[in-house]
Each structure stands twice: as C-alpha cells, then as structure tokens.
Design a protein around this motif. Structure first.
Motif, PDB file in Angstrom:
ATOM      1  N   MET A   1       0.853  -1.184   0.000  1.00  0.00           N
ATOM      2  CA  MET A   1       0.000   0.000   0.000  1.00  0.00           C
ATOM      3  C   MET A   1       0.889   1.234   0.000  1.00  0.00           C
ATOM      4  O   MET A   1       1.674   1.435   0.928  1.00  0.00           O
ATOM      5  CB  MET A   1      -0.891   0.014   1.247  1.00  0.00           C
ATOM      6  N   ILE A   2       0.752   2.055  -1.024  1.00  0.00           N
ATOM      7  CA  ILE A   2       1.454   3.339  -1.069  1.00  0.00           C
ATOM      8  C   ILE A   2       0.412   4.413  -0.802  1.00  0.00           C
ATOM      9  O   ILE A   2      -0.451   4.680  -1.639  1.00  0.00           O
ATOM     10  CB  ILE A   2       2.127   3.558  -2.448  1.00  0.00           C
ATOM     11  N   GLY A   3       0.500   4.995   0.380  1.00  0.00           N
ATOM     12  CA  GLY A   3      -0.574   5.869   0.851  1.00  0.00           C
ATOM     13  C   GLY A   3      -1.321   5.125   1.947  1.00  0.00           C
ATOM     14  O   GLY A   3      -1.583   3.920   1.824  1.00  0.00           O
ATOM     15  N   THR A   4      -1.641   5.828   3.028  1.00  0.00           N
ATOM     16  CA  THR A   4      -2.188   5.146   4.212  1.00  0.00           C
ATOM     17  C   THR A   4      -3.459   5.820   4.740  1.00  0.00           C
ATOM     18  O   THR A   4      -3.763   5.722   5.931  1.00  0.00           O
ATOM     19  CB  THR A   4      -1.125   5.131   5.327  1.00  0.00           C
ATOM     20  N   GLY A   5      -4.175   6.486   3.865  1.00  0.00           N
ATOM     21  CA  GLY A   5      -5.388   7.193   4.296  1.00  0.00           C
ATOM     22  C   GLY A   5      -6.620   6.308   4.243  1.00  0.00           C
ATOM     23  O   GLY A   5      -6.540   5.073   4.227  1.00  0.00           O
ATOM     24  N   ASN A   6      -7.786   6.957   4.217  1.00  0.00           N
ATOM     25  CA  ASN A   6      -9.057   6.233   4.247  1.00  0.00           C
ATOM     26  C   ASN A   6      -9.213   5.312   3.042  1.00  0.00           C
ATOM     27  O   ASN A   6      -9.669   4.179   3.173  1.00  0.00           O
ATOM     28  CB  ASN A   6     -10.209   7.245   4.297  1.00  0.00           C
TER      29      ASN A   6
ATOM     30  N   GLY B   1       0.943   8.759  10.213  1.00  0.00           N
ATOM     31  CA  GLY B   1      -0.130   8.133   9.434  1.00  0.00           C
ATOM     32  C   GLY B   1       0.161   6.666   9.184  1.00  0.00           C
ATOM     33  O   GLY B   1      -0.737   5.818   9.274  1.00  0.00           O
ATOM     34  N   LEU B   2       1.421   6.362   8.906  1.00  0.00           N
ATOM     35  CA  LEU B   2       1.822   4.979   8.652  1.00  0.00           C
ATOM     36  C   LEU B   2       1.655   4.124   9.913  1.00  0.00           C
ATOM     37  O   LEU B   2       1.137   3.000   9.858  1.00  0.00           O
ATOM     38  CB  LEU B   2       3.281   4.959   8.164  1.00  0.00           C
TER      39      LEU B   2
ATOM     40  N   THR C   1      -1.506  -0.028  12.998  1.00  0.00           N
ATOM     41  CA  THR C   1      -2.324  -0.381  14.159  1.00  0.00           C
ATOM     42  C   THR C   1      -3.755  -0.729  13.740  1.00  0.00           C
ATOM     43  O   THR C   1      -4.302  -1.763  14.153  1.00  0.00           O
ATOM     44  CB  THR C   1      -2.363   0.813  15.146  1.00  0.00           C
ATOM     45  N   ASP C   2      -4.349   0.139  12.919  1.00  0.00           N
ATOM     46  CA  ASP C   2      -5.756  -0.048  12.533  1.00  0.00           C
ATOM     47  C   ASP C   2      -5.957  -1.334  11.744  1.00  0.00           C
ATOM     48  O   ASP C   2      -6.876  -2.110  12.018  1.00  0.00           O
ATOM     49  CB  ASP C   2      -6.243   1.131  11.677  1.00  0.00           C
ATOM     50  N   ILE C   3      -5.107  -1.554  10.740  1.00  0.00           N
ATOM     51  CA  ILE C   3      -5.320  -2.693   9.843  1.00  0.00           C
ATOM     52  C   ILE C   3      -5.063  -4.004  10.593  1.00  0.00           C
ATOM     53  O   ILE C   3      -5.797  -4.983  10.417  1.00  0.00           O
ATOM     54  CB  ILE C   3      -4.402  -2.578   8.610  1.00  0.00           C
ATOM     55  N   GLU C   4      -4.027  -4.012  11.429  1.00  0.00           N
ATOM     56  CA  GLU C   4      -3.757  -5.241  12.190  1.00  0.00           C
ATOM     57  C   GLU C   4      -4.914  -5.548  13.128  1.00  0.00           C
ATOM     58  O   GLU C   4      -5.307  -6.713  13.285  1.00  0.00           O
ATOM     59  CB  GLU C   4      -2.423  -5.119  12.936  1.00  0.00           C
TER      60      GLU C   4
ATOM     61  N   VAL D   1       1.091  -6.048   9.105  1.00  0.00           N
ATOM     62  CA  VAL D   1       1.448  -4.887   8.288  1.00  0.00           C
ATOM     63  C   VAL D   1       2.903  -4.542   8.563  1.00  0.00           C
ATOM     64  O   VAL D   1       3.282  -4.327   9.710  1.00  0.00           O
ATOM     65  CB  VAL D   1       0.551  -3.673   8.599  1.00  0.00           C
ATOM     66  N   ILE D   2       3.727  -4.528   7.515  1.00  0.00           N
ATOM     67  CA  ILE D   2       5.133  -4.177   7.651  1.00  0.00           C
ATOM     68  C   ILE D   2       5.312  -2.739   7.195  1.00  0.00           C
ATOM     69  O   ILE D   2       5.106  -2.425   6.018  1.00  0.00           O
ATOM     70  CB  ILE D   2       6.028  -5.124   6.810  1.00  0.00           C
TER      71      ILE D   2
END
Lengths: 331, 331
Positions: free
Chosen positions: A136-141, A168-169, A174-177, A184-185
């Motif tokens: 993922m390049i970009g970590t927004g909504n 943001g990263l 945190t959110d995705i895990e 998420v690396i």
C-alpha cells in the motif's frame, strides 16, 4: 410518489463490501457495453481555496436508473468552525422511465466503497491467481477501503505499507492489524514497500511521483487510484512502457488518469482496454505470469448509479428510511 | 445540520412573482458582473424518445450559495401510466462556505417563475416607457407566466394572442381574461397579433419561424423565450439585422439562443450586450423610441440559485418545511 430519504448511518447499515463489488462489476460491464450515458462532470470551485463541489450524473439504460452525486471537498475549516466534515456527499436516484425522484441519500460513504470495490474488481480480473502480498502506497481512508475490498477477492498474507507521514503509517499499521488480523510491515520507503509485492495499490493525493520504473517485480498488478485529475501523478511514466494498462474509462484516463503522462511522453499509444471489456471477454486481461498490469482508476458516475441503486433496493427490502412526498397535496 | 425539505405546495405558497423578479435581476447582475460560476449543463437523454433529465448547477460567490436543479421532461406517458406529470424538478441548495446541503425543494414551479421573471426584467430595462399593448405568440403555461410577471412592471391595456392550436388560444383567452380582467384579442395570425403591439413575447416550442421581418412596429420590444437549444427558432433571422439584441448569457445565446441563426447567417456579428450589463449600467439599453429591441432568453442556472435562495429564506422566516438531518447519528 414518495422519495425515500436515507441518512449516512442508514447507508452505513445497508452497504456491504461484497455487494458493492458486484455492483461495480455491473457498472464496468455496462459502461464498456455501451449501456451508459455519462456526461463530463460539473465542478464548481468555491471562493475558499481548494474547496469545491462537484456534480456527477449518469443514466444506466438497462436498469432505468439515473444518479446525480453532489460531492464537496476541501473545506478545511469545517471541523473546527462548523462541526462538519471537510467533505460531504448527497446522491439523488431517479427512475429513468418516468423521471421520478426515487431516493435522496447521504453520499459520504458511497464514493469510498465504490472506489475500493473498483480496485478489488481489477485484482480479480487482472492480478496473478497466486497473488497474496500487498503493498500500500498511501495510508489514508481509501487505502483502508482498498484492503477491505481486495480481501473479499483474494487471500492476503501480509501488507507492506508506506506513506509520507510516519504518524499516518503507524496509525495505519495499528488499525489494519486490529481490523483484519493481517501483519502490516511499515516500510522505510516506497521502493522497499513494493519490493516483494504481488499487488501494489497507490492511494496518495498524487501530487508527485512515488513509484519509479524498475522497482516493481515482474507479474505485479498495480491499482492506481490517486490520479483522477489533470496533472495528478503517482507513477513514473516509464512504468507504463512495458505494462498492460487497463482503464475504467478509456477517454477519462487519457485525459486525467495516471496514463495521461505516459501517453503525453510518447511511452504508450493508448490503454490496452477498459476493465469492462476484459470483464465482458471482449479483450484479454493478463496473458503471462510476468506481465506487469496496471488498473488506472479515475472513478465513474456509473459506479455511483449501480451502488446507489443497490442501497435503495436493500433499504426497500428492509423497510429502512423515511418516505417523503415532494408532490404531496397541501395538508 | 438539518436540511430543509420543501414540497411543491409549500413552494407554491412561498413563491411570489415580484420577489422572483428581484431575484432574477440579482441573478443577471451577478452573472454579468463575474460573480457566478456556471458550467455547461449535463443533459441525459432517456431510452424513451424525447424524454430527458437535465442537471444545471451554479455557484453565486456573493451570497455563498450553490444550486443544483434536476429537471425531467418529455415523459409523455406519465399522466396516464404513473399519475405523474410529464416533467418534474428537484432543487438542491448548498452553502458554498462549507458545502452543507441546506435545502432540497421540489423544483416543478421554479423554472416557470424565473423564466417569466426574466421577461419582465427585460421589459423594465428595454421596452418603451409607454408600452402598454402585448402580443403573445404561443399560449401555453410559459405565456401565462410571462403575463403574470410583465404586469408587475408595466400597466397592460390589452393582449393580442396567437397560437397554432385554436383550442389552446380559446382557453388562453378565457383564462387570462378571468385571471387578470385584461382583454385578450384572439388573432387570426401571428402577423395580425403583433401588428399593434409594443411588446411581443414568443413562447412557442420554437420548431419553426413564426415571426417574419417587417411585421414588427418600430419601437417594439421582443421577449424571445422559446429557443433554448441548438436549432430551435421562433424569429426570422432578418429581424435581428437592425435590432438591438440583448442576451441573458452572451456565450449561451451565441450557441443556442434565437440569435444563433442570425449570427450564422452573417446578419449580425454578435449580441449588443448582456441584460446584466444593461442593469449594471455598463452597456446602454434602448436608445431611441423607434429601435426594435430583442431579449434573447435561454435560461441560466444562476436564476435558479437566486430564486431557490429566496424560497429558502422565506421558508425559514415563516417556519415552513420539514427539517431532515442526513448526518444524524443512528437512533
């Protein structure tokens, strides 16, 4: 003739990612099949710098549905000054067989869902069958929406992520895990993030090139979301030179998609096909394991039409929403 | 943040011709004064022949109002099959300072009122001060709206009327004499109708020339309403040759107003001015008693913006309408 009114929270309760993926697939097929009337959108720039309200309309002949989406964005003072989000949306859905206004729904959530679904449709149609590693390049909504949709169509092993903002990263990881239990690396650079990826999703604001040619592994599928306006750019044009490029709309991508820059630079003559042509079997998708494929997503009003029609259908089935008769006699 | 919902009957109870004339004057001034962002409209043609849904949007910077009007028309089977009118309308009004949806109102009545008001604004600005005799070419709903508006700005002695349908002409005479107590003389031809007129209003569907050069008296003011699309035409291009032509929008009239045909025929180079320029004192209006003046009205979204803003203001003052919060938390 009552119009059904749906709030943002009612839409949130009705909208489901797998349904939207199906609706967006229908949209792409209908568009490339010539069943869609979709004029250039109307964009109004406000006096406040960078604030705008856009209007996108579309007619889907097969289902006799017409949608109009009003989207605002860039009102940076809204949260502080008005306790409002900096962007909002409203969707009107009409019956194309008589012109009646069937539904007025909040449109805040719809764009995120249908854009995420577009990425997933392209992954199912174009990525390698054994693709399991995402970058993922970009970590927004919209990065989150892409993952929610793509995980419906493939099994994801892990996600490499990079974004300009370290905070943001970290929040994204945190959110995705927490949401998906997927590792998420956090990568130190965009190059590092894509080095092991099977699928690369770019969702930055596209104010500069973040991916260079030569960084991508053979066989990678790229979902290019960020560029949807003239001049916006996330990918080096060199990446397009040897890639198989599929567009949502050929004419729209030539003008304002990622591919605009590669065409202008003379690196490619045109896109290979529209995603709808691939779905309809009128054009081949990926043909070799090592091919790099790119889905250039600029967003189309027909995606709003089929998604809004889906939401209305679910609301009617479940008795959700407030009927309001704009043509009611005086009481 | 609640959106105010207004039904057709609530709008009917709020809308008043003199207020709309003032709102449309504001609209013309704002447009020609450069305070307006008004993109080309989006028109969607349905599968049913001649049925369409159009979307017109506009931003009025001075008042920070954005309007979107959806208008349907040409659904000929609606009354019989769906008990619906063959055309309907919806207007959304947004706050340009934050993008919030302030109001969703039925828009069925607004177009008729603001178009009638445009004619009256042109009469006040361009007709001879002693003009008292009207000729109406066309006897439909918009002919009635024109009379309702023009009688607010001048004293009318009598009305000569002509229309293609004898039954329509007879109904028009009965209705207008009953509504206003004004004598209506049913003419045997368009030429006969305009022979004694000070002001000529054309409101046919503009599917062919109904007025020839040489028929108009010197000093006549013409309100040309019918032509609002490419190819539509009510007046012989020859009429424009020596007339003073004022447009609502210069660019719009060149493309789809009555004057398009005269320009194409090389009879005039361009319109004299926009009505807003005349109202702002930036261009002269009528300069001699004998001049024939023509107001070429194609209809502009800014007229919808100022008229809808007026209706919302009145509704708020009088506590009319139903508030609905699209962003309400789940209940």
């Amino acid at each position: 003739m009552a119009t059904l009114l749906l709030t943002k929270e009612q839409v949130r309760g009705l909208i489901r990612v797998p349904d939207v993926i199906a609706a967006v697939e229908d949209a792409f097929r209908a568009f490339s099949g010539g069943e869609v009337v979709q004029p250039p959108y109307m964009g109004l720039h406000m006096s406040e710098p960078r604030a705008e309200i856009d209007f996108k309309a579309c007619y889907h002949a097969e289902t006799e549905r017409v949608s109009l989406k009003a989207s605002s964005g860039g009102f940076r003072d809204n949260p502080g000054r008005y306790s409002l989000p900096n962007g909002m949306g409203t969707v009107l859905l009409f019956d194309g067989s008589n012109g009646a206004l069937l539904c007025a729904m909040d449109g805040s959530l719809l764009t995120g869902f249908r854009t995420g679904a577009a990425g997933a449709v392209s992954v199912r149609a174009m990525a390698r069958e054994d693709a399991r590693v995402l970058a993922m390049i970009g970590t927004g909504n919209q990065a989150r929406m892409q993952i929610r949709a793509i995980r419906e169509v493939i099994g994801i092993d892990r996600i490499h992520a990079w974004g300009r903002s370290p905070a943001g990263l970290a929040a994204f990881k945190t959110d995705i895990e927490a949401e998906f239990g997927l590792p998420v690396i956090a990568a130190g650079s965009a190059q590092e993030a894509v080095a092991e990826a099977d699928i690369v999703v770019t969702t930055t604001r596209a104010s500069g090139i973040v991916l260079q040619a030569g960084w991508l592994r053979p066989g990678t599928h790229v979902v290019a979301i960020g560029a949807d306006q003239k001049g916006k750019q996330e990918l080096s044009p060199e990446i397009f030179h040897t890639a198989r490029i599929v567009a949502d709309s050929r004419t729209q991508c030539r003008e304002k998609g990622e591919v605009q820059h590669a065409i202008r630079a003379g690196l490619v003559a045109d896109v290979h096909a529209e995603i709808g042509e691939v779905l309809l079997g009128r054009a081949p998708g990926r043909e070799t394991r090592d091919q790099i494929t790119i889905f250039d997503s600029t967003g189309m009003a027909i995606q709003d039409t089929t998604t809004a029609a889906l939401i209305l259908r679910l609301a009617q089935e479940r008795g959700i929403g407030t009927p309001f008769d704009f043509l009611a006699p005086e009481t």
